[in-house]
Motif scaffolding. Structure first.
Motif, mmCIF file in Angstrom:
data_model
loop_
_atom_site.group_PDB
_atom_site.id
_atom_site.type_symbol
_atom_site.label_atom_id
_atom_site.label_comp_id
_atom_site.label_asym_id
_atom_site.label_seq_id
_atom_site.Cartn_x
_atom_site.Cartn_y
_atom_site.Cartn_z
ATOM 1 N N LEU A 2 -17.974 -60.623 -15.641
ATOM 2 C CA LEU A 2 -17.759 -59.460 -14.785
ATOM 3 C C LEU A 2 -17.978 -59.902 -13.346
ATOM 4 C CD1 LEU A 2 -17.390 -56.385 -14.292
ATOM 5 C CD2 LEU A 2 -19.857 -56.153 -14.643
ATOM 6 N N TYR A 3 -16.930 -59.732 -12.531
ATOM 7 C CA TYR A 3 -16.980 -60.165 -11.132
ATOM 8 C C TYR A 3 -17.093 -58.967 -10.205
ATOM 9 C CZ TYR A 3 -15.288 -64.559 -13.046
ATOM 10 O OH TYR A 3 -15.150 -65.713 -13.769
ATOM 11 N N SER A 4 -17.650 -59.221 -9.018
ATOM 12 C CA SER A 4 -17.761 -58.195 -7.991
ATOM 13 C C SER A 4 -16.588 -58.334 -7.030
ATOM 14 C CB SER A 4 -19.074 -58.357 -7.229
ATOM 15 O OG SER A 4 -19.080 -57.506 -6.106
ATOM 16 N N VAL A 5 -15.815 -57.277 -6.853
ATOM 17 C CA VAL A 5 -14.706 -57.299 -5.899
ATOM 18 C C VAL A 5 -15.244 -57.424 -4.480
ATOM 19 C CG1 VAL A 5 -12.749 -55.996 -4.983
ATOM 20 C CG2 VAL A 5 -13.201 -55.977 -7.414
ATOM 21 N N ILE A 35 -11.889 -64.898 -7.312
ATOM 22 C CA ILE A 35 -12.718 -64.310 -8.363
ATOM 23 C C ILE A 35 -13.359 -65.425 -9.175
ATOM 24 C CG2 ILE A 35 -12.656 -63.061 -10.561
ATOM 25 C CD1 ILE A 35 -10.602 -61.183 -9.333
ATOM 26 N N ILE A 46 -13.513 -56.612 -13.739
ATOM 27 C CA ILE A 46 -13.954 -56.142 -12.418
ATOM 28 C C ILE A 46 -14.075 -54.627 -12.452
ATOM 29 C CG2 ILE A 46 -12.915 -58.060 -11.131
ATOM 30 C CD1 ILE A 46 -10.749 -56.054 -10.214
ATOM 31 N N TYR A 47 -14.787 -54.097 -11.452
ATOM 32 C CA TYR A 47 -14.910 -52.647 -11.303
ATOM 33 C C TYR A 47 -13.657 -52.088 -10.636
ATOM 34 C CZ TYR A 47 -19.863 -52.835 -12.463
ATOM 35 O OH TYR A 47 -21.050 -53.004 -13.116
#
Length: 156
Positions: free
Chosen positions: A24-27, A40, A61-62
């Protein structure tokens, strides 16, 4: 009419993939939008998701924004598989896209449909307040097929 019987002989490494760790990555950590995938994947994941029976995915991602509301809400997590060749796009499916067009850059989640204009795609929101928009297919710098989404309904 005879019925054929098929026998499978699984190899040593053949086993069902019941759960995989999805980064899970942070934009917010992404510096720009032109090379989204490289940015990413160069960042450290903020967490990992494990979801049983999910198809192979590259990351998560969110969601930010309301263009896919109520199907996706801001704060939901989308899980994606990177598309390495735009010619393999599945028309009508949902994609995470990075688009650079006329000097403007966008990162968005939309349904991708064939356009009536040759060499273009039509990006369609689920939210009826957002109008479909045509973009040149070559303006798509990154595309990832959205395979799943996760919604957290309570914070406590």
């Amino acid at each position: 009419m005879t019925e054929e019987r098929v026998t499978r002989f699984p190899g040593k490494t053949d086993r069902p993939l019941t759960s995989a760790r999805i980064p899970l990555y942070s934009v917010d950590a992404i510096a720009g939008v032109v090379e989204v995938y490289e940015q990413i994947s160069d960042n450290e994941p903020i967490a990992y998701l494990e979801i049983p029976n999910l198809p192979k995915c590259d990351g998560a991602i969110y969601v930010v924004g309301d263009s896919m509301y109520p199907l996706l809400k801001s704060g939901d997590i989308i899980i994606y598989k990177v598309l390495h060749d735009i010619n393999n796009i599945l028309w009508g499916e949902m994609y995470l896209l990075s688009i650079v067009n006329n000097g403007d850059a966008y990162v968005t989640v939309k349904y991708v449909k064939k356009s009536d204009i040759p060499g273009y795609v039509t990006l369609v929101s689920y939210n009826e307040h957002h109008q479909p928009k045509d973009f040149p297919i070559e303006s798509i710098r990154f595309a990832a097929h959205v395979k799943a989404s996760v919604r957290i309904n309570s914070m406590g």
